[in-house]
Design a protein around this motif. Structure first.
Motif, PDB file in Angstrom:
ATOM      1  N   LEU A   1       1.311   4.802  15.428  1.00  0.00           N
ATOM      2  CA  LEU A   1       2.654   4.935  15.999  1.00  0.00           C
ATOM      3  C   LEU A   1       2.706   6.115  16.968  1.00  0.00           C
ATOM      4  O   LEU A   1       3.294   6.023  18.053  1.00  0.00           O
ATOM      5  CB  LEU A   1       3.679   5.107  14.863  1.00  0.00           C
TER       6      LEU A   1
ATOM      7  N   MET B   1       1.236   5.205  20.182  1.00  0.00           N
ATOM      8  CA  MET B   1       2.141   4.304  20.916  1.00  0.00           C
ATOM      9  C   MET B   1       3.235   5.125  21.604  1.00  0.00           C
ATOM     10  O   MET B   1       3.589   4.877  22.762  1.00  0.00           O
ATOM     11  CB  MET B   1       2.767   3.301  19.942  1.00  0.00           C
TER      12      MET B   1
ATOM     13  N   THR C   1       6.240  -3.155  22.715  1.00  0.00           N
ATOM     14  CA  THR C   1       6.392  -1.730  22.433  1.00  0.00           C
ATOM     15  C   THR C   1       7.874  -1.387  22.257  1.00  0.00           C
ATOM     16  O   THR C   1       8.239  -0.631  21.350  1.00  0.00           O
ATOM     17  CB  THR C   1       5.820  -0.909  23.609  1.00  0.00           C
ATOM     18  N   ALA C   2       8.697  -1.946  23.128  1.00  0.00           N
ATOM     19  CA  ALA C   2      10.135  -1.631  23.079  1.00  0.00           C
ATOM     20  C   ALA C   2      10.727  -1.986  21.725  1.00  0.00           C
ATOM     21  O   ALA C   2      11.517  -1.231  21.154  1.00  0.00           O
ATOM     22  CB  ALA C   2      10.856  -2.376  24.193  1.00  0.00           C
TER      23      ALA C   2
ATOM     24  N   ILE D   1       9.095  -2.320  18.816  1.00  0.00           N
ATOM     25  CA  ILE D   1       8.563  -1.466  17.740  1.00  0.00           C
ATOM     26  C   ILE D   1       9.219  -0.082  17.769  1.00  0.00           C
ATOM     27  O   ILE D   1       9.572   0.476  16.732  1.00  0.00           O
ATOM     28  CB  ILE D   1       7.023  -1.351  17.850  1.00  0.00           C
ATOM     29  N   LEU D   2       9.416   0.450  18.960  1.00  0.00           N
ATOM     30  CA  LEU D   2       9.924   1.823  19.056  1.00  0.00           C
ATOM     31  C   LEU D   2      11.452   1.914  19.100  1.00  0.00           C
ATOM     32  O   LEU D   2      12.000   3.018  19.138  1.00  0.00           O
ATOM     33  CB  LEU D   2       9.353   2.502  20.304  1.00  0.00           C
TER      34      LEU D   2
ATOM     35  N   CYS E   1      10.102   1.981  12.294  1.00  0.00           N
ATOM     36  CA  CYS E   1       8.990   1.755  13.239  1.00  0.00           C
ATOM     37  C   CYS E   1       7.688   1.550  12.474  1.00  0.00           C
ATOM     38  O   CYS E   1       6.886   0.665  12.810  1.00  0.00           O
ATOM     39  CB  CYS E   1       8.829   2.946  14.177  1.00  0.00           C
TER      40      CYS E   1
ATOM     41  N   ILE F   1       5.121  -1.588  12.554  1.00  0.00           N
ATOM     42  CA  ILE F   1       3.683  -1.446  12.840  1.00  0.00           C
ATOM     43  C   ILE F   1       2.888  -2.103  11.711  1.00  0.00           C
ATOM     44  O   ILE F   1       1.919  -2.834  11.937  1.00  0.00           O
ATOM     45  CB  ILE F   1       3.289   0.055  12.927  1.00  0.00           C
TER      46      ILE F   1
END
Lengths: 61, 495
Positions: A40, A43, B59-60, B62-63, B75, B79
């Protein structure tokens, strides 16, 4: 991802997660949990140093 | 057989992965090949018929909970779910072509004990693991400002442990889905040139003023239509060019095409003119000759155009490349003649795809890379700084070997440990002082990095063997050293 609040939140979480990972490593060693946290973190770093500015993806390694 | 290719870079790298996918399918016709790409760039996989499944990494998504309210737990759950989903696919082979820290953790998390992993992953203690030699080559030698000349597509193929053949580049389906595109935009088949003036990074582009000058020169030489293409946020570039190139035969399609239409237009054109951009990589797959105007912000050896007959004009800065020279080269390419000006010419699909034409260019660092990795002879030294740097590296290797020999776990070893630490510091300093030696130091440091978790005795022994390797190479440049008969550097310089 361009506004400063989002960037601040990402930086704050990055810092918090890094500390958490270090703490787990020092007490229990490298675990799956640490692996996920590090994933994470990377990322987040990609967002901060890569996708937000115009440098090539391959620079981050 | 189930194969997962992890390609988390951008459009350009995804298109450069296509020949590798073709080669894998040719080699393993019954294999199920999935590709993991970022959602934002997944369109580049739409027309690839060899891929069973394109998995999109968002990515957007997940974050999102961190961005909104610093909720890291959510998050981490996402993951974890992503990893479980991929791990449950039970891939026989995972090929990581991303070379990023994130991808290394991801690959480590999703691989099963039976999986063959190629490319970056992680050791059991979390350190970066580079299991194959080609990925180690990437780590050590590839990037802007480095001396590498191996094309990235060949590096990808090397990581996948597959040999490419010419047909792997000919992706016949790319750009054939929208056959009506040429008619829609009134483009005459093979009678127009595509020009992309923008790029993902400003420093990669030749600049609007320069491109306008090129067009103004070209309109005096030829009436072939120039089709401007680009993304919708580059629309103003097209307008500026049109304003400053009165009388030129320009068709401005900037912001009017999607990726699929763009591929079709590239296939239908007679020539592509571009900086380092997505278009260039599409042209490599549709076999459309390309003229690439390349600046120092890009290593054209790694990402240059691979379609037969392609050429590169290189300059450190925009001002190093005269616009009339570019216009003349465009004309020569449409007429299939040579301009007589210095260019790089695409000669093969091999590891090094380009050759200098009308250039005189020697590069010690590249020859050093060839010697280290490709069994070529070591280059001779004709520079005092290089000779000096090589001598110092040899001394450092000897010093490190001595200290490693003396280390014992039963007594205090402060001096040895301190000296080894100084060796490490010097190894960082030498390539800064003598940049031409950077490939050698980078190779050595990467090989050290590849030593996995082990007992201290084993780590020491392996480290010593790496220093021995460094000594063997540097010995070749030391007068009177015990070498294997390889041609020496100029010993006069050393004395």
């Amino acid at each position: 991802m361009n506004n400063s609040k989002a960037v601040n939140n990402l930086k704050k979480s990055l810092d918090k997660l890094e500390k958490a990972a270090q703490q787990i490593v020092s007490t229990r060693g490298y675990t799956k949990e640490v692996e996920n946290i590090r994933m994470l973190n990377e990322m987040i770093r990609e967002q901060l140093i890569n996708e937000n500015i115009n440098c090539s993806t391959r620079k981050i390694r | 057989m189930k194969i997962l290719i992890v390609q988390l870079a951008r459009f350009g790298d995804i298109f450069q992965t296509w020949p590798v996918i073709s080669a894998l399918k040719r080699t393993y016709p019954y294999a199920e090949i999935d590709v993991l790409v970022r959602e934002r760039f997944s369109e580049a996989m739409n027309e690839n018929l060899h891929v069973s499944k394109t998995i999109k990494l968002s990515t957007a998504e997940i974050l999102s909970s961190i961005i909104i309210n610093n909720d890291e737990e959510s998050c981490l759950k996402r993951i974890s779910a992503l990893c479980s989903e991929l791990k449950n696919q039970d891939y026989d082979s995972i090929i990581n072509l991303s070379f990023s820290p994130f991808s290394s953790y991801l690959v480590s998390a999703i691989s099963q004990p039976k999986s063959t992993v190629l490319g970056y992953t992680r050791f059991s203690d979390g350190y970066l693991c580079i299991p194959d030699d080609v990925s180690a080559y990437f780590y050590a030698q590839i990037g802007i400002g480095k001396a590498n000349r191996v094309h990235l597509t060949q590096v990808f193929a090397g990581v996948a442990q597959i040999d490419l053949v010419d047909e792997d580049w000919n992706c016949q389906n790319l750009g054939t889905e929208n056959l009506e595109t040429l008619a829609e935009f009134n483009l005459p088949l093979k009678k127009f040139i595509i020009l992309q003036v923008g790029a993902s990074q400003e420093e990669k582009t030749y600049g609007i003023d320069k491109w306008s000058q090129v067009i103004n020169h070209f309109k005096k030489l030829s009436n072939i239509a120039l089709v401007l293409v680009g993304s919708s946020d580059e629309k103003d570039l097209g307008e500026k060019i049109q304003q400053s190139t009165n009388g030129a035969n320009i068709i401005n399609l900037i912001g009017k095409t999607n990726l699929s239409q763009l591929s079709q237009i590239v296939r239908g054109s007679c020539l592509v003119v571009s900086g380092d951009s997505l278009l260039l990589h599409v042209a490599s797959l549709t076999q459309t000759p390309t003229l690439c105007v390349s600046l120092a912000a890009v290593n054209f050896w790694e990402t240059g155009p691979l379609a037969p007959e392609s050429r590169i004009i290189y300059g450190e800065t925009r001002d190093d490349i005269a616009s009339d020279r570019v216009a003349k080269e465009i004309l020569c390419m449409t007429e299939e003649t040579m301009s007589g000006n210095p260019i790089l010419y695409r000669t093969s699909y091999g590891p090094v795809a380009f050759e200098f034409v009308n250039y005189k260019f020697e590069d010690f660092s590249w020859h050093l890379i060839e010697a280290i990795y490709m069994q070529k002879p070591f280059p001779t030294i004709c520079d005092a700084d290089l000779a000096h740097g090589m001598l110092r590296l040899n001394e450092l290797a000897q010093l490190a070997i001595q200290q490693l020999d003396e280390i014992s776990f039963e007594k205090k070893m402060d001096i040895q440990v301190e000296l080894l630490s100084q060796v490490d510091t010097m190894l960082e300093i030498i390539p800064r002082l003598v940049p031409a030696l950077a490939p050698l130091v980078s190779w050595f440091q990467t090989e050290r990095l590849r030593i996995g978790p082990n007992s201290l005795e084993q780590v020491l022994s392996l480290t010593k063997s790496k220093f021995f390797d460094l000594k063997i190479i540097t010995d070749l440049y030391i007068p009177n050293s015990n070498d294997s008969g390889v041609v020496h550097a100029d010993t006069n310089i050393l004395t």
